[in-house]
Design an enzyme around this catalytic site. Sequence first.
Site, short mmCIF file in Angstrom:
data_model
loop_
_atom_site.label_atom_id
_atom_site.label_comp_id
_atom_site.label_asym_id
_atom_site.label_seq_id
_atom_site.Cartn_x
_atom_site.Cartn_y
_atom_site.Cartn_z
N LYS A 257 0.84 -1.21 0.00
CA LYS A 257 0.00 0.00 0.00
C LYS A 257 0.87 1.25 0.00
O LYS A 257 2.03 1.20 0.41
CB LYS A 257 -0.84 0.03 1.29
CG LYS A 257 -1.94 -1.00 1.37
CD LYS A 257 -2.71 -0.85 2.68
CE LYS A 257 -3.79 -1.91 2.81
NZ LYS A 257 -4.89 -1.77 1.85
N ARG A 331 -9.93 -11.66 2.36
CA ARG A 331 -10.82 -12.68 1.80
C ARG A 331 -10.20 -14.07 1.90
O ARG A 331 -10.91 -15.07 1.95
CB ARG A 331 -11.23 -12.30 0.37
CG ARG A 331 -10.09 -12.22 -0.60
CD ARG A 331 -10.45 -11.45 -1.87
NE ARG A 331 -10.49 -10.01 -1.65
CZ ARG A 331 -10.83 -9.12 -2.58
NH1 ARG A 331 -11.17 -9.51 -3.78
NH2 ARG A 331 -10.83 -7.83 -2.30
N1 BES Z 1 -7.80 -3.93 4.62
C1 BES Z 1 -8.13 -3.55 3.31
C2 BES Z 1 -9.49 -2.89 3.18
C3 BES Z 1 -9.74 -1.62 3.95
C4 BES Z 1 -9.83 -0.42 3.27
C5 BES Z 1 -9.98 -1.64 5.29
C6 BES Z 1 -10.11 0.75 3.96
C7 BES Z 1 -10.25 -0.47 5.99
C8 BES Z 1 -10.33 0.71 5.33
C9 BES Z 1 -8.10 -4.76 2.38
O1 BES Z 1 -7.32 -5.82 2.76
C10 BES Z 1 -7.56 -4.27 1.08
O2 BES Z 1 -6.42 -3.93 1.04
N2 BES Z 1 -8.40 -4.23 0.07
C11 BES Z 1 -8.02 -3.78 -1.21
C12 BES Z 1 -8.27 -4.93 -2.14
C13 BES Z 1 -7.78 -4.74 -3.53
C14 BES Z 1 -6.32 -4.51 -3.62
C15 BES Z 1 -8.11 -5.98 -4.30
C16 BES Z 1 -8.87 -2.59 -1.57
O3 BES Z 1 -10.07 -2.60 -1.26
O4 BES Z 1 -8.34 -1.63 -2.09
ZN ZN Z 2 -5.30 -5.65 2.07
#
Ligand code: BES
Ligand code: ZN
Length: 482
Positions: A257, A331
């Site tokens: 990230k 997931r």
């Molecule tokens: N932990 C994140 C989702 C999240 C976003 C939690 C904002 C709390 C606040 C999750 O694991 C994630 O990184 N999701 C990605 C998935 C994508 C890369 C397929 C997302 O939603 O951007």
């Molecule tokens: Zn994630």
Amino acid sequence: MSTNILIDSVVSWEMPRLQLYTKQDWEENVDEIAKEWKITKAILTNDFKAELGESIVLRRKDQKVTLLGLGDTKSFKKIEDAVRSHVFKSKDKMGKAYIIDLHCLTHKLHKIIDPIISGILLGHYMLKGIAPQVDIHLDIPKKNKGKIILAIEDAKKVAEAKMWTMYLVDTPSNIIDPQGFADEIEAKSNDFGFDATTFRSREGLKTLGLHAVLAVNAGSSNLPSFSILEYTPKKPITNIAFVGKGVTFDTGGVSIKGSQNMHWMKCDMGGAAAVAGAIAAIASLKLPIAVTGFIPATDNMVDGSSVKPGDIIQSHSGKTIEIIDTDAEGRLCLADGVSFASKMKNFEHIVDIATLTGSSVMTLGYEAGALFSNNDETAELITKSSDVSDEKVWQLPLWDEYAKGIQSDIADVKNYPGNPAAGAITAAKFIQAFVPEKTKWAHLDIAGVAFGANGYGKDRNATGYGVHLLMEFAKQVIKNNQ
Ligand code: BES
Ligand code: ZN
Ligand code: ZN
């Protein structure tokens, strides 16, 4: 607990007093108050109308009485927030002992006592340091006293469970890591009245078949954990299961990230914390339903042994998964969690809950969780629970067309379609692939609501979302079986 709520009708005028009024109660009492304080009614009603959250301080010699308005709402969240916000802002001025006077709440106090108690206790919740000991003397009316005292005791239990959830989410991941999460569950199980079984080694999780959880954990120097929380009353009406995403920190892994708000990703175990809190609440209320919680906990880190995009991993269900994005790790944990739950027992409903996708935040903002379900009855029970608890949910579809993007050429399924369109739905479709078709299942994506800028801190902090919703779900399932 350092905040004691005492029901003892102390009449000392030396203690600060907080008097609560709904609009209706204010209108009926204002003449008397005006007389008592020798203020004209016109001035008093001009200064205070008992609107939600409105307050005024009245003083006479050493006496200090604050009036706080509750408006005319019946909404749990609005009342809880009005009380919490007032207590939070004025607690330093109220000192070590004060009175909350509920005498004037003559209309349906039993219906609004829960959010009032929750608001008082949450108002004293602290993000930092040890909360000082405070004695809050509740002055309650004689009418329905027994019923109200019981409601207060129950509301205290639920608020304590909720604050435990908040503490788990707010505490950084170097302090509560996956082992620390299991420690917390074990430490609190006796107090709340549930049984805890924790698995704390890679070999242990491997024996249980939690291969997808282990894949998320591969790049971490912190061992994963898997906790099973069980509450079994004497004569359970039925049994349900909750599965919570327990990612104690999400760097994104190799698909790393950006760093700007990465610190918020300590909240990525918000689903697991909600499961723990809900089971704590259900157990301490001794509801007549058996509830089992499943909490896979790991962080999602980057190093030479991390899972990489393009890898194929195993899962508990036996299905293989092609990893497209290592940031879609939640997931994977849930896939193993729901598969494990569905094979352990024939639960009437399985509900998973997770801070799963940024897409759910884009869709519903910070106001509501996204609900998905393969069963109308389960969805309806969750929606009803949402209406009662005021923790909003909005249902999104699970049409099969959305599963096209997660079909893989080289594995049974892939963890991300490669583009962000309908991301909350494609994530839900992925989890559904691990739920037996006949299992009544719901999935709650709470990425926007578990952790927010709510005025109780300078940065974002935990909301406790999910505790009340899941506890109410248990109550609705009981009702539905009677
Ligand atoms: N932990 C994140 C989702 C999240 C976003 C939690 C904002 C709390 C606040 C999750 O694991 C994630 O990184 N999701 C990605 C998935 C994508 C890369 C397929 C997302 O939603 O951007
Ligand atoms: Zn994630
Ligand atoms: Zn995550």
